[in-house]
Structures are given as C-alpha cells and as structure tokens.
Scaffold this motif. Structure first.
Motif, mmCIF file in Angstrom:
data_model
loop_
_atom_site.group_PDB
_atom_site.id
_atom_site.type_symbol
_atom_site.label_atom_id
_atom_site.label_comp_id
_atom_site.label_asym_id
_atom_site.label_seq_id
_atom_site.Cartn_x
_atom_site.Cartn_y
_atom_site.Cartn_z
ATOM 1 N N VAL A 80 35.703 21.701 19.049
ATOM 2 C CA VAL A 80 34.380 21.873 19.649
ATOM 3 C C VAL A 80 33.751 23.172 19.173
ATOM 4 N N THR A 81 32.424 23.215 19.225
ATOM 5 C CA THR A 81 31.685 24.446 18.947
ATOM 6 C C THR A 81 31.409 25.119 20.286
ATOM 7 N N ALA A 82 32.032 26.275 20.491
ATOM 8 C CA ALA A 82 31.942 26.946 21.784
ATOM 9 C C ALA A 82 32.286 28.419 21.618
ATOM 10 N N ASP A 83 32.211 29.155 22.731
ATOM 11 C CA ASP A 83 32.662 30.547 22.772
ATOM 12 C C ASP A 83 34.089 30.520 23.305
ATOM 13 N N GLN A 84 35.070 30.834 22.448
ATOM 14 C CA GLN A 84 36.473 30.708 22.829
ATOM 15 C C GLN A 84 36.827 31.595 24.010
ATOM 16 N N ASP A 85 36.343 32.832 24.020
ATOM 17 C CA ASP A 85 36.656 33.746 25.125
ATOM 18 C C ASP A 85 36.077 33.237 26.441
ATOM 19 N N LYS A 86 34.840 32.658 26.382
ATOM 20 C CA LYS A 86 34.208 32.170 27.612
ATOM 21 C C LYS A 86 34.924 30.917 28.116
ATOM 22 N N LEU A 87 35.371 30.025 27.203
ATOM 23 C CA LEU A 87 36.158 28.872 27.634
ATOM 24 C C LEU A 87 37.473 29.319 28.271
ATOM 25 N N ASP A 88 38.086 30.324 27.669
ATOM 26 C CA ASP A 88 39.304 30.916 28.243
ATOM 27 C C ASP A 88 39.025 31.414 29.658
ATOM 28 N N GLN A 89 37.856 32.075 29.848
ATOM 29 C CA GLN A 89 37.500 32.619 31.156
ATOM 30 C C GLN A 89 37.289 31.506 32.177
ATOM 31 N N ILE A 90 36.656 30.407 31.751
ATOM 32 C CA ILE A 90 36.424 29.281 32.669
ATOM 33 C C ILE A 90 37.759 28.704 33.137
ATOM 34 N N LEU A 91 38.626 28.365 32.187
ATOM 35 C CA LEU A 91 39.917 27.760 32.538
ATOM 36 C C LEU A 91 40.796 28.718 33.330
ATOM 37 N N THR A 92 40.794 29.987 32.947
ATOM 38 C CA THR A 92 41.590 30.988 33.660
ATOM 39 C C THR A 92 41.139 31.092 35.110
ATOM 40 N N ASN A 93 39.834 31.119 35.338
ATOM 41 C CA ASN A 93 39.316 31.231 36.698
ATOM 42 C C ASN A 93 39.702 30.027 37.540
ATOM 43 N N LEU A 94 39.533 28.815 36.965
ATOM 44 C CA LEU A 94 39.858 27.610 37.722
ATOM 45 C C LEU A 94 41.360 27.508 38.009
ATOM 46 N N LEU A 95 42.196 27.842 37.014
ATOM 47 C CA LEU A 95 43.646 27.805 37.246
ATOM 48 C C LEU A 95 44.085 28.888 38.225
ATOM 49 N N ASN A 96 43.494 30.064 38.110
ATOM 50 C CA ASN A 96 43.823 31.152 39.032
ATOM 51 C C ASN A 96 43.466 30.777 40.462
ATOM 52 N N ASN A 97 42.293 30.107 40.641
ATOM 53 C CA ASN A 97 41.912 29.638 41.979
ATOM 54 C C ASN A 97 42.896 28.592 42.486
ATOM 55 N N ALA A 98 43.300 27.675 41.604
ATOM 56 C CA ALA A 98 44.233 26.626 42.017
ATOM 57 C C ALA A 98 45.550 27.235 42.512
ATOM 58 N N ILE A 99 46.023 28.265 41.823
ATOM 59 C CA ILE A 99 47.263 28.942 42.249
ATOM 60 C C ILE A 99 47.031 29.703 43.553
ATOM 61 N N LYS A 100 45.917 30.432 43.612
ATOM 62 C CA LYS A 100 45.621 31.297 44.757
ATOM 63 C C LYS A 100 45.464 30.494 46.042
ATOM 64 N N TYR A 101 44.777 29.330 45.929
ATOM 65 C CA TYR A 101 44.484 28.554 47.129
ATOM 66 C C TYR A 101 45.462 27.401 47.332
ATOM 67 N N SER A 102 46.646 27.534 46.694
ATOM 68 C CA SER A 102 47.777 26.645 46.983
ATOM 69 C C SER A 102 48.954 27.525 47.381
ATOM 70 N N PRO A 103 48.842 28.207 48.522
ATOM 71 C CA PRO A 103 49.860 29.206 48.890
ATOM 72 C C PRO A 103 51.252 28.617 49.084
ATOM 73 N N ALA A 104 51.323 27.311 49.370
ATOM 74 C CA ALA A 104 52.643 26.691 49.578
ATOM 75 C C ALA A 104 53.256 26.212 48.280
ATOM 76 N N GLY A 105 52.593 26.445 47.157
ATOM 77 C CA GLY A 105 53.108 25.988 45.872
ATOM 78 C C GLY A 105 52.671 24.574 45.578
#
Length: 560
Positions: free
Chosen positions: A439-464
């Motif tokens: 894809v034609t995109a900004d690699q750092d910004k795509l990294d930021q999008i996925l990192t934020n969503l995965l970080n939220n998924a971990i953060k708001y799943s406190p029971a694992g």
C-alpha cells in the motif's frame, strides 16, 4: 364613414365629459380653498395599500389636470437620483423602470433642488429638458411640482421642510398648456400625496424592522425574556420557553412569578428590577437527567427620558463549555500523571544502575532494566508525539504524511512483537491473507494507528485473554480488525469515542489510565490516509475496532 349626426353626438359626449371634469376641478379647488392645509391623509400601513392609494391618486391627478401621463418620482439617497415609482398613469412598466434623473440634471432635478414648480410648454425645444427622456416618454409639455413635507409646531408654524421627490404631469390634452390654476391645484395635491407617502414609508419601514426583529428573536438559539418594570412578561422567545419549560402557553402580560417556575431565575430578575442594575449569574436549570448550565445576563430597558421600562434577560447555554473546561482540567492532570509514570520508572532504574558500583546486579538483570527503560522511553515518545499531533489538529493544521510503499506483514509483525513485550497475560493472534497488496501510506503513522489500537486492547483487557489482529484485502482497500475480550464500552459512549479528551469514566477505565486523545488521533490518522474507522463493542465481552485504508490514495489527498 360616420355621418354628421353621429359626429355631433360624439362631440356632445366629449363636451359633457369636459364639463364634468371642469366641475370636479372647481369643487376640489373650493375644498382646498376652504381648508388650506393638507387634507387628512388616509391611514396607509402596507406597501400594497400605498400602491393602491397612489394608483387612485395618480388617476385623479391625470383626470383633473387632463394630462395624458402622470408619475411620482422619489429621491434615492444611495444613488443620488430621482426614481420613478409604480404605479404611474400613461407610462409602461419599462418606461417607469428606466425613468431616472440625477438631481443635478433636467427639469426634475431643478424642481427638486429649488423646491418650486415648473411649467414647460415645449418639452422638445426647452434647453432644461433631457432630450433622450423627452423622446423616450413622448413628452410635449410638462408640469412638475415638488413633494414637500412640512413639520409644524403647536402654533402651526413651519419648523422644518423636507423634499422627498417630485410629481410630474405630462401632455395636457386638447393641445393646451398647463395653467397657473393647474400649478396651484397640483401643488396642493402634492402636499397631501407627500404626507401620505412619507407616513406610509415610515410606517412600512417600522413594521418591516419590527417583523425582522421578531424573526431574529424567534430564531435566536439563546433564550430571551423581557419583563416590564411591574414584573409582567412582555416577550419570551421559543428558546427561552424551552429553557424555562413554559411550553406553548400564552405568556405576554402575565405576572413573571406565574410563568417562570425556577426560583433562581425569578430572584435574579427581581434583583435586577429592584436594584436597577445589570446582573450576571450562572444557573443550573432542568431536571437531574437533563440539567444544563446557563450564563444569564440582564440589561435594563429604558426610554429616551431614562425612565425604566423593564429588564431583558439573555440565557446562553455554556454546558458544553464548562464540560470542556472540566475535561481539559482532567486531561492536564491525566497527562501529568501519564508523563510522570514513565519518567519515574526511567529515573528509578537509571539511579539503581548508577548506584550499583560494586556489580551487585548480574548482566541478565541489567539487560532487563535496560529493556524497561527503553520501553518507558518509547511510551514517553508516543505520548509526546500524540500531544504534538493534537496541538497541530487544534490549530487547524493538517497532519503531514510521508507517503511511501509499505509492506503490511512486516509492519504488523513488528507492532505485535513490541506490544507483547508489555504483557505476559495476553495472547495476540494474527491473521493475514497471502494476497495483501503493497500500500501507499505513511509507515510511521500506520505503526501509530496499530500500536494505539493494540495498546488499548491490552490496557482494557485487565484479565488477559486473546487479542486478534486480522488484515485482509477488501476490493481496492485493506481492512484491519483489532478485537479483544476486555471490559467493553457502554453503548452511550460509542458515538463520542473518537472525540478529543473523551474517556469512559468507570472504575475499570480509571485503573487503566489513558489521556483520551489516542482514539481521537487514530481517527484523524485513518482519515488522513483516505480511510474510515468504526467500532463495535459489548460490555463485558470485548471490543472490535475496524479501519480501512485505500491501496492507493487519491492524488489530491497525497498532494495536500
């Protein structure tokens, strides 16, 4: 060909009509002589009534003066010209529309400037006339008088004169010229006409301004209430009715205490009336479930003699403003905490390593400390980057993207590996199709999008639990899904989830922390790529974020 008897009969009828006109003329002169002042002007209150009155008046003028054409011209202050008015007698609509004379030119201008009537016996040969108009209107002779408004004092003495225009009569019938009697008669009639026109224009202008003011007040989003000096409601616009819960009941003339049910509002208005001073106060109005905060300001209403007529109160809804102030205060506190947390870890582990001068910690432990410091530095960098991007968006500047060709599998694997280093209670399952495009995109910004969503998924799943990352081609787009088995998001928060500073306020979310700007940035980053993002969630079962980006964004987006 008609015979002699028919011609004599027709001539007799014409003589009878002329005699009748002469009698009407003499009767009107007699009435004017008996009452030298203008006749009482009829009450004209609308533009339609004014036009109808002028139509009758113009026809009578033409009939009495035996003129072929008659027209009123009023002075237009903006254009500096005398402008013909409808209705006119003997002139077409096109002739009326084009009949305009600068006040510095022609007979019309001279009558207006000098305020004296003028008779022109030969319109074509007279040097004062404008020849183009004479030809266009087919004018032979002219009688023109000024339309003068006279204002008098209690002793019937003229205190002020105002010329509002002129009255034209053209082409005396039967090849005659306008006489001195015609001049005197038309001058007297013009005074009456000027009074009618002036009064009607004033009334129409006031009525128009009143309607415009009422329409403005009706459309105001702010509530407006006017209370008389005796405490009776004079005006209440729809917004105020909604704010005060009045409904459609009649309020005009009723006592304020009967209409307004909120004691705080009544007290504020009573204070303003008793002290005769402007007041300002913030009031919370409404029920517990729909309470709103209003900034209420009052202003005293006085007449030209400074006598108190009443008080006007304006209700401005500042609920969202106060909520935003509270959110921003919480945001500053949260950001301070979020910044302090990684800095505390970095400082603590760095100090521990510096104090270990005797080699107490082995190489494996030191390497663990270095990893923690590195992760906390990454966390700090992300937070600062988020704050800078939010600042950029708040200032109205678009996010700058560095477009390049991005291979998705290595990018997704890198983000997943980084996030796994933050948890030992979660599993991350990755599903990627083999046909994923570059894809034609900004690699750092795509990294930021996925990192934020995965970080939220971990953060708001406190029971694992398990977190799924799915990437698949969707036509000319690529779809990303990040799902968790966490605490979920209440349905009422979903529409506001991507707003800046918005956080779901519960015990579980407070423990998880966060600034409330991550998803706000994610949405803008996805849209900057020409994509869309959506969320589905169920409390206690988990959340799924889905976003898509085009394989090749539009050229205008990449050029922005």
């Amino acid at each position: 060909m008609p015979d002699r008897s028919e011609l004599e009969g027709e001539l007799g009828r014409l003589k009878g009509q002329i005699a009748g006109l002469e009698r009407t003329k003499r009767e009107l002169e007699q009435r004017l002589a008996e009452s030298p002042g203008a006749e009482p002007a009829p009450a004209v209150t609308t533009a339609a009534e004014l036009e109808a009155t002028l139509r009758v008046f113009i026809r009578k003028v033409a009939m009495i003066l035996m003129a072929e054409k008659c027209v009123v011209m009023l002075y237009d202050h903006e254009q500096g010209m005398l402008v013909a008015q409808k209705p006119a007698f003997g002139l077409s609509d096109e002739q009326v529309r084009t009949f305009r004379v600068p006040v510095s030119e022609g007979v019309s201008g001279q009558v207006y400037r000098e305020e004296v009537p003028i008779v022109v016996d030969d319109a074509i040969g007279d040097e004062r006339t404008i020849k183009e108009q004479v030809a266009h209107l087919n004018i032979r002779n002219i009688l023109c008088v000024p339309l003068v408004i006279e204002r008098r004092d209690e002793n019937d003495q003229v205190t002020e004169r105002d010329v509002i225009g002129i009255l034209h009569a053209f082409n005396k019938r039967y090849d005659q010229s306008f006489s001195e009697e015609d001049v005197r008669l038309l001058t007297m009639m013009a005074r009456n006409a000027a009074q009618i026109i002036s009064n009607a224009q004033l009334y129409i202008r006031v009525a128009t301004e009143k309607r415009e003011l009422e329409a403005t007040l009706e459309s105001l989003l702010s509530g407006l209430v006017v209370v008389s000096s005796t405490g009776r409601v004079m005006l209440m616009n729809p917004a105020a009715r909604t704010i005060l819960g009045v409904g459609d009941e009649e309020t005009t003339g009723r006592a304020m205490h009967e209409v307004i049910r909120y004691p705080a509002v009544r007290e504020l208005l009573d204070t303003a009336l008793s002290t005769r001073e402007d007041q300002a106060q913030e009031l919370s109005l409404g029920s517990d479930h729909s309470e709103r905060i209003y900034q209420v300001q009052t202003a005293m209403v006085r007449n030209e003699d400074a006598q108190l007529l009443g008080v006007v109160a304006i209700f401005n809804d500042i609920t969202e403003l106060r909520n935003l102030e509270r959110i921003k205060t919480d945001f500053v506190s949260t950001v301070s905490h979020e910044l302090r947390t990684p800095l505390t870890s970095i400082k603590g582990f760095t100090r521990t390593l510096l104090d270990d001068t005797e080699g107490y910690y082995d190489g494996e432990t030191r390497h663990e400390f270095y990893n923690i410091i590195d992760q906390e530095c990454d966390r700090l960098t992300r937070l600062i980057s988020d704050l800078l991007n939010v600042s950029r968006l708040e200032a109205g500047r678009p996010l700058q993207l560095n477009w390049e060709s991005v291979e998705l599998p290595p990018l997704v694997s890198k983000v997943v590996a980084n996030q796994l280093s933050y948890t030992d209670r979660h599993q991350i399952e990755v599903e990627m199709n083999d046909d994923l495009p570059v894809v034609t995109a900004d690699q750092d910004k795509l990294d930021q999008i996925l990192t934020n969503l995965l970080n939220n998924a971990i953060k708001y799943s406190p029971a694992g639990g398990t977190i799924w990352v799915r990437v698949a081609r969707d036509g000319d787009k690529v779809a990303f899904k990040v799902s968790d088995q966490g605490i979920g998001i209440p349905a009422e928060h979903l529409p506001k989830l991507f707003q800046r500073f918005h956080r779901v306020d519960s015990g579980d979310t407070r423990k998880a922390g966060g600034t409330g700007i991550g998803l706000y940035l994610v949405k803008h980053l996805v849209e900057a790529h020409g994509g869309e993002i959506d969320v589905q969630s169920e409390v206690g079962k988990g959340t799924t974020f889905t976003f898509t980006i085009p394989e090749n964004p539009p050229e205008e987006l990449m050029a922005a």
